[in-house]
Design a protein around this motif. Structure first.
Motif, PDB file in Angstrom:
ATOM      1  N   VAL A  84      10.701 -87.782 -77.949  1.00 22.14           N
ATOM      2  CA  VAL A  84      12.163 -88.203 -78.355  1.00 22.14           C
ATOM      3  C   VAL A  84      13.120 -88.595 -77.435  1.00 22.14           C
ATOM      4  CG1 VAL A  84      13.057 -88.389 -80.284  1.00 22.14           C
ATOM      5  CG2 VAL A  84      11.077 -87.233 -80.788  1.00 22.14           C
ATOM      6  N   GLY A  85      13.167 -87.946 -76.543  1.00 18.89           N
ATOM      7  CA  GLY A  85      14.323 -88.655 -75.621  1.00 18.89           C
ATOM      8  C   GLY A  85      15.759 -88.189 -76.280  1.00 18.89           C
ATOM      9  N   VAL A  86      15.824 -87.028 -77.101  1.00 18.06           N
ATOM     10  CA  VAL A  86      17.032 -86.762 -77.077  1.00 18.06           C
ATOM     11  C   VAL A  86      17.502 -85.395 -76.698  1.00 18.06           C
ATOM     12  CG1 VAL A  86      17.056 -88.153 -79.087  1.00 18.06           C
ATOM     13  CG2 VAL A  86      16.168 -85.861 -79.247  1.00 18.06           C
ATOM     14  N   SER A  87      18.464 -84.626 -77.021  1.00 22.43           N
ATOM     15  CA  SER A  87      18.785 -83.340 -76.227  1.00 22.43           C
ATOM     16  C   SER A  87      18.122 -82.432 -77.280  1.00 22.43           C
ATOM     17  CB  SER A  87      20.194 -83.241 -76.304  1.00 22.43           C
ATOM     18  OG  SER A  87      20.407 -83.037 -77.721  1.00 22.43           O
ATOM     19  N   PRO A  88      17.711 -81.116 -77.188  1.00 23.48           N
ATOM     20  CA  PRO A  88      17.109 -80.472 -78.100  1.00 23.48           C
ATOM     21  C   PRO A  88      18.048 -80.081 -79.259  1.00 23.48           C
ATOM     22  CG  PRO A  88      16.412 -79.340 -75.977  1.00 23.48           C
ATOM     23  CD  PRO A  88      16.969 -80.699 -75.901  1.00 23.48           C
ATOM     24  N   ASP A  91      13.804 -95.363 -85.507  1.00 20.65           N
ATOM     25  CA  ASP A  91      13.040 -95.151 -83.889  1.00 20.65           C
ATOM     26  C   ASP A  91      11.936 -93.863 -83.754  1.00 20.65           C
ATOM     27  OD1 ASP A  91      11.831 -97.384 -85.036  1.00 20.65           O
ATOM     28  OD2 ASP A  91      12.772 -98.448 -83.096  1.00 20.65           O
ATOM     29  N   PRO A  92      13.978 -93.331 -83.238  1.00 18.75           N
ATOM     30  CA  PRO A  92      13.431 -91.670 -82.702  1.00 18.75           C
ATOM     31  C   PRO A  92      13.043 -89.865 -83.587  1.00 18.75           C
ATOM     32  CG  PRO A  92      15.425 -92.499 -81.914  1.00 18.75           C
ATOM     33  CD  PRO A  92      14.839 -93.252 -82.971  1.00 18.75           C
ATOM     34  N   LEU A 130      18.319 -87.064 -69.127  1.00 13.08           N
ATOM     35  CA  LEU A 130      19.518 -87.156 -69.416  1.00 13.08           C
ATOM     36  C   LEU A 130      20.631 -88.247 -68.709  1.00 13.08           C
ATOM     37  CD1 LEU A 130      20.044 -84.029 -70.852  1.00 13.08           C
ATOM     38  CD2 LEU A 130      19.023 -85.972 -72.382  1.00 13.08           C
ATOM     39  N   GLY A 131      20.850 -88.199 -67.462  1.00 10.80           N
ATOM     40  CA  GLY A 131      21.196 -89.138 -67.380  1.00 10.80           C
ATOM     41  C   GLY A 131      21.495 -90.017 -66.956  1.00 10.80           C
ATOM     42  N   GLU A 132      20.184 -91.155 -67.223  1.00 11.73           N
ATOM     43  CA  GLU A 132      19.919 -91.862 -66.921  1.00 11.73           C
ATOM     44  C   GLU A 132      20.016 -92.746 -68.407  1.00 11.73           C
ATOM     45  OE1 GLU A 132      18.405 -94.670 -63.943  1.00 11.73           O
ATOM     46  OE2 GLU A 132      20.379 -93.960 -63.700  1.00 11.73           O
ATOM     47  N   GLN A 133      20.538 -91.570 -69.741  1.00 11.86           N
ATOM     48  CA  GLN A 133      20.395 -92.406 -70.923  1.00 11.86           C
ATOM     49  C   GLN A 133      21.604 -92.393 -71.010  1.00 11.86           C
ATOM     50  OE1 GLN A 133      18.588 -89.381 -73.495  1.00 11.86           O
ATOM     51  NE2 GLN A 133      16.318 -89.705 -71.496  1.00 11.86           N
ATOM     52  N   ILE A 134      22.579 -91.178 -70.625  1.00  9.56           N
ATOM     53  CA  ILE A 134      24.221 -91.130 -70.465  1.00  9.56           C
ATOM     54  C   ILE A 134      24.349 -92.276 -70.281  1.00  9.56           C
ATOM     55  CG2 ILE A 134      26.404 -90.370 -70.053  1.00  9.56           C
ATOM     56  CD1 ILE A 134      24.612 -87.544 -69.920  1.00  9.56           C
ATOM     57  N   ALA A 135      23.886 -92.449 -68.758  1.00 10.79           N
ATOM     58  CA  ALA A 135      24.312 -93.916 -67.468  1.00 10.79           C
ATOM     59  C   ALA A 135      24.303 -95.034 -68.314  1.00 10.79           C
ATOM     60  CB  ALA A 135      23.543 -93.989 -66.204  1.00 10.79           C
ATOM     61  N   ALA A 136      23.318 -95.454 -69.834  1.00 11.70           N
ATOM     62  CA  ALA A 136      22.825 -96.892 -70.741  1.00 11.70           C
ATOM     63  C   ALA A 136      23.993 -97.092 -71.947  1.00 11.70           C
ATOM     64  CB  ALA A 136      21.395 -96.206 -70.922  1.00 11.70           C
ATOM     65  N   ARG A 137      23.748 -95.629 -72.270  1.00 15.34           N
ATOM     66  CA  ARG A 137      25.246 -95.835 -73.102  1.00 15.34           C
ATOM     67  C   ARG A 137      26.045 -96.260 -72.726  1.00 15.34           C
ATOM     68  NH1 ARG A 137      22.980 -91.034 -77.968  1.00 15.34           N
ATOM     69  NH2 ARG A 137      20.157 -91.237 -77.219  1.00 15.34           N
ATOM     70  N   LEU A 138      26.286 -95.569 -71.638  1.00 18.13           N
ATOM     71  CA  LEU A 138      27.847 -96.438 -71.426  1.00 18.13           C
ATOM     72  C   LEU A 138      28.203 -97.474 -70.725  1.00 18.13           C
ATOM     73  CD1 LEU A 138      28.807 -93.409 -69.248  1.00 18.13           C
ATOM     74  CD2 LEU A 138      29.641 -93.405 -71.288  1.00 18.13           C
ATOM     75  N   ARG A 139      26.561 -97.670 -70.386  1.00 12.66           N
ATOM     76  CA  ARG A 139      27.667 -99.037 -70.143  1.00 12.66           C
ATOM     77  C   ARG A 139      27.194-100.758 -71.040  1.00 12.66           C
ATOM     78  NH1 ARG A 139      23.188-101.718 -66.242  1.00 12.66           N
ATOM     79  NH2 ARG A 139      22.136-101.471 -68.260  1.00 12.66           N
ATOM     80  N   ASP A 140      26.527 -99.637 -72.093  1.00 12.49           N
ATOM     81  CA  ASP A 140      26.557-100.822 -73.210  1.00 12.49           C
ATOM     82  C   ASP A 140      27.591-100.567 -73.823  1.00 12.49           C
ATOM     83  OD1 ASP A 140      23.550-100.696 -73.341  1.00 12.49           O
ATOM     84  OD2 ASP A 140      22.714 -99.711 -74.202  1.00 12.49           O
ATOM     85  N   LEU A 141      28.201 -99.059 -74.365  1.00 10.92           N
ATOM     86  CA  LEU A 141      30.141 -98.579 -74.637  1.00 10.92           C
ATOM     87  C   LEU A 141      30.646 -99.476 -74.704  1.00 10.92           C
ATOM     88  CD1 LEU A 141      32.121 -97.400 -76.667  1.00 10.92           C
ATOM     89  CD2 LEU A 141      32.447 -95.372 -74.758  1.00 10.92           C
TER      90      LEU A 141
END
Length: 764
Positions: free
Chosen positions: A39-43, A60-61, A251-262
């Motif tokens: 799914v692309g999220v954490s357990p 979507d998730p 997870l690192g790239e997911q965090i970076a993407a969300r920080l950029r969006d924020l």
């Protein structure tokens, strides 16, 4: 966070039925971790969803989760089961989700209208009011050497240096309303975190109610992903040791993407990200590689580095001398710190080094095992069972025989004992989980105590000794006990990196063992390494391929593409087809670079059925547009696959929605659209007037955009962008356009007109 009682019955019942179906009919398969990978999220998030403790922010998730469970039901022969069909029907889930989302929106609106919404929303915001953040040690500021002295604050007086001025400018911009990032980069114990702590003071004095959010539990990446979407304006995001958030894959790239969006969202401004990194971690995260594992992190960090020097020099030394009279800790540091390393002295570095150098052989072996674990890829929280089983390999036979039966208890007491007011060489990790608290210690450190990595107490090596070990032990290869213990006791998230380190040192068998265990836990990178490496040693043995295809998770997607390529090269067609079928049906479509790689490998492997299934999921409508370089790669991949309809759809999405706040992104997309012949979409992108919107702070990026606009024949855009250059301080670029060099030979006037000729005689 709403619980089950606050939800619509239909949604609550559906969640409960799904969880029960997975647990009872499918014997708890897929696991929370496997679902998280797909799914692309954490357990943790998966668990919260299935308990109805958290409502997904997007549908979507959630639908991905339902599809993965449906695929498992099909494999279990339950595809025709009416109960399965009822609980896994996507339309039912869509209706339930939409109804619940409306109910929540109405509830929030009603609370606001009743005058209660502000307090409710305030409590829901991540973090705590800055006025309540009073303990610097909770934010991982180093304690200072020396016993507490009555009348003195817990931290010595602060002596500002040049980097503090730069940091203050960033904080001031955030206070003025603009979201900002500051990344303090330097060695261990040089004052990075203390500088961030001091920088908070101006925000405490503001009328606005700033908050501070320090995501840390259950793990730093999980905590960050769980609440990033809820971060509101006037929030400081505290990312001390930012590599722990940005390095882990995926997870690192997911965090970076969300920080950029924020940071780019004006509705959520201002937020301030304060991050710290060692120089080698900065290099890892900002250096382009193939494949580019940290592209989004690099984009997040680029241009925000503030270098923190190792030593006090010049005016800082003078200020230190002035402050030392009022604080004996500063006086001692000013007198005794070697070569200006005042911050290191205050953090107790000399004491730590002395304790390390004076440690008995068995204790030093434990420390060396921890140093090697960290420098070879392990995370900061190291199971003591691993260190205990590894330590004997660092000792001579005489030293081991002299260590005594209670050596481990003695060693742990030595390394965890604070000295002169600072923590010891090891710090116990408090997880809040009883099974991670030391109630007994292994009596046979060489093995046999039955302690598993998930049950062993965890310890953290002091930062400075971690850094010291990376340099002092760089030429050392750990003994066999270290690698054997790693395979049995290391944290599952560290196994792949340790396997890579073993292979790079020629320890092929140990590497294969570590990669096999990592593959068992779903790591696709490790699965690829296992297949590729063992194929070179045993070309006809397909057991590694079978193991990899059966156990590899579908995340990160690019690693799956690499694994499929490895299976193809190994001639494992059966395993390739099985994994391709699973990937085509369920892999995340967020990453355009990964989708491109999958399209290529499926086409080259001749798996047309799986290729068709992947395209049927309409990747053009789902891939992220955050990285235009990857988008252009996918455009070319769709053209090579003959998928003109998808190519056009993706080109239209990108032209209409790609962000215009980065001139490099606009340039890349312009070039990509032209290469695939999407001239209509080039026109659509240019119609958004990027020349009027892109920031001009990066000169080389602006120069590239000017060239891209010229090549696209967009002369009006070139002119519009050129008119903005002088005011931004880029007159040298301005006069390089058209006939500007001759026309503006004598410069220009403040109103933009051409300056009349002038000479020496015109100067007063």
């Amino acid at each position: 966070m709403a619980g089950p009682a606050a939800q619509e019955p239909e949604y609550t019942e559906l969640i409960a039925e799904l969880a029960a179906f997975r647990d009872e009919r499918l014997r708890r398969q897929p696991s929370d971790r496997a679902l998280a990978g797909d799914v692309g999220v954490s357990p943790t998030t998966i668990g919260d969803w299935l308990r109805a403790d958290r409502f997904p922010q997007q549908i979507d998730p959630l639908l991905k989760l339902v599809r993965v469970v449906w695929a498992q039901a099909e494999r279990a022969g339950l595809a025709g089961d009416p109960a399965a069909a009822a609980v896994l029907d996507e339309q039912t889930w869509r209706r339930a989700y939409q109804a619940e989302a409306r109910r929540r929106a109405d509830g929030t609106r009603a609370a606001v209208e009743a005058g209660q919404g502000r307090a409710v929303l305030e409590r829901m915001r991540p973090g705590m009011p800055l006025a309540e953040v009073v303990d610097p040690f909770h934010l991982e500021v180093h304690r200072a050497i020396g016993s507490p002295v009555a009348g003195l604050p817990v931290l010595p007086a602060y002596v500002p240096r040049e980097h503090d001025d730069r940091l203050a400018e960033v904080v001031a911009q955030a206070a003025a309303g603009a979201s900002q990032v500051a990344v303090l980069v330097g060695g261990s114990s040089t004052g990075k975190t203390r500088a961030c702590w001091e920088a908070l003071q101006p925000l405490r004095e503001r009328e606005e109610s700033w908050r501070l959010w320090h995501p840390i539990a259950p793990t730093r990446p999980d905590a960050a992903l769980a609440e990033l979407a809820d971060v509101a304006p006037y929030t400081v995001i505290w990312l001390n040791e930012a590599q722990e958030y940005l390095l882990p894959s995926p997870l690192g790239e997911q965090i970076a993407a969300r920080l950029r969006d924020l940071l780019r969202d004006p509705r959520r401004a201002p937020v301030l990200v304060l991050a710290t990194l060692w120089l080698d971690h900065w290099t890892t995260l900002t250096t382009r590689t193939t494949p580019d594992r940290h592209a989004l992190a690099r984009d997040l960090l680029d241009g925000h580095r503030i270098r923190v020097p190792d030593v006090f020099t010049g005016s800082a030394q003078d200020a230190l001398a002035d402050a030392a009279g009022a604080d004996p800790r500063l006086a001692e540091a000013a007198e005794r710190a070697a070569d200006g390393q005042v911050a290191q002295y205050l953090a107790g570095v000399p004491v730590l080094m002395s304790r390390y150098e004076d440690a008995p052989p068995a204790t030093k072996a434990l420390i060396h095992a921890a140093m090697d674990a960290r420098r070879l890829g392990a995370g900061p929280h190291i199971p003591v069972a691993w260190l205990a089983e590894a330590a004997p390999g660092y000792l001579t036979e005489v030293e081991w025989n002299q260590s005594g039966g209670d050596w481990l208890e003695a060693a742990l007491e030595y390394v965890t004992t604070p000295c002169k007011g600072i923590p010891g060489i090891f710090t116990p990790v408090k997880t809040g989980n009883l099974r991670n608290r030391r109630t007994s210690t292994p009596t046979s450190p060489a093995g046999g105590n039955g302690t598993r990595a998930g049950q062993s107490p965890l310890y953290r090596l002091a930062d400075y000794l971690d850094q010291h070990g990376r340099h002092a032990r760089a030429a050392e290869i750990p003994p066999i006990d270290f690698w054997t213990a790693a395979a049995a006791q290391a944290h599952r998230a560290d196994l792949a990196a340790l396997g890579d380190a073993a292979w790079a040192r020629g320890l092929y068998r140990d590497a294969a063992q570590l990669h096999k265990h990592a593959t068992t836990h779903g790591n696709a990178h490790a699965a690829s390494a296992l297949v590729n490496h063992l194929h070179t040693l045993h070309p006809t043995d397909h057991h590694p391929a079978q193991w990899a295809a059966a156990n590899a998770a579908l995340a990160p997607p690019y690693a799956v593409a690499i694994l499929l390529e490895g299976l193809r090269e190994a001639g494992a067609q059966k395993q390739l087809t099985a994994l391709a079928e699973r990937a085509a049906a369920h892999i995340s479509l967020d990453d355009p670079f990964a989708v491109t790689a999958l399209l290529r490998v499926l086409r080259e492997a001749g798996t047309q059925e799986q290729l068709t299934a992947l395209l049927a999921r309409d990747p053009a409508a789902h891939v992220s547009l955050d990285d235009p370089r990857s988008v252009t790669t996918l455009l070319e991949g769709l053209r090579e696959a003959g998928e003109q309809e998808q190519l056009t759809a993706l080109a239209e999405r990108a032209a209409a929605h790609v962000s215009l706040d980065d001139p490099r992104s606009v340039t890349t997309l312009l070039e990509g659209l032209r290469r695939v012949g999407a001239e209509g979409q080039v026109t659509a992108l240019l119609a958004r007037a990027p020349a009027a919107h892109v920031p001009l702070d990066k000169e080389f990026a602006v120069a590239a955009l000017l060239e891209g606009l010229r090549e696209a024949g967009a002369e009006e855009q070139v002119t519009a962008l050129a008119e903005r250059l002088p005011a931004a301080g880029h007159f040298d670029q301005f006069i390089g356009i058209g006939d500007h060099r001759e026309r503006f030979r004598f410069g220009r006037e403040p109103d933009g007109s051409v300056a009349a000729p002038w000479g020496w005689g015109d100067l007063e």
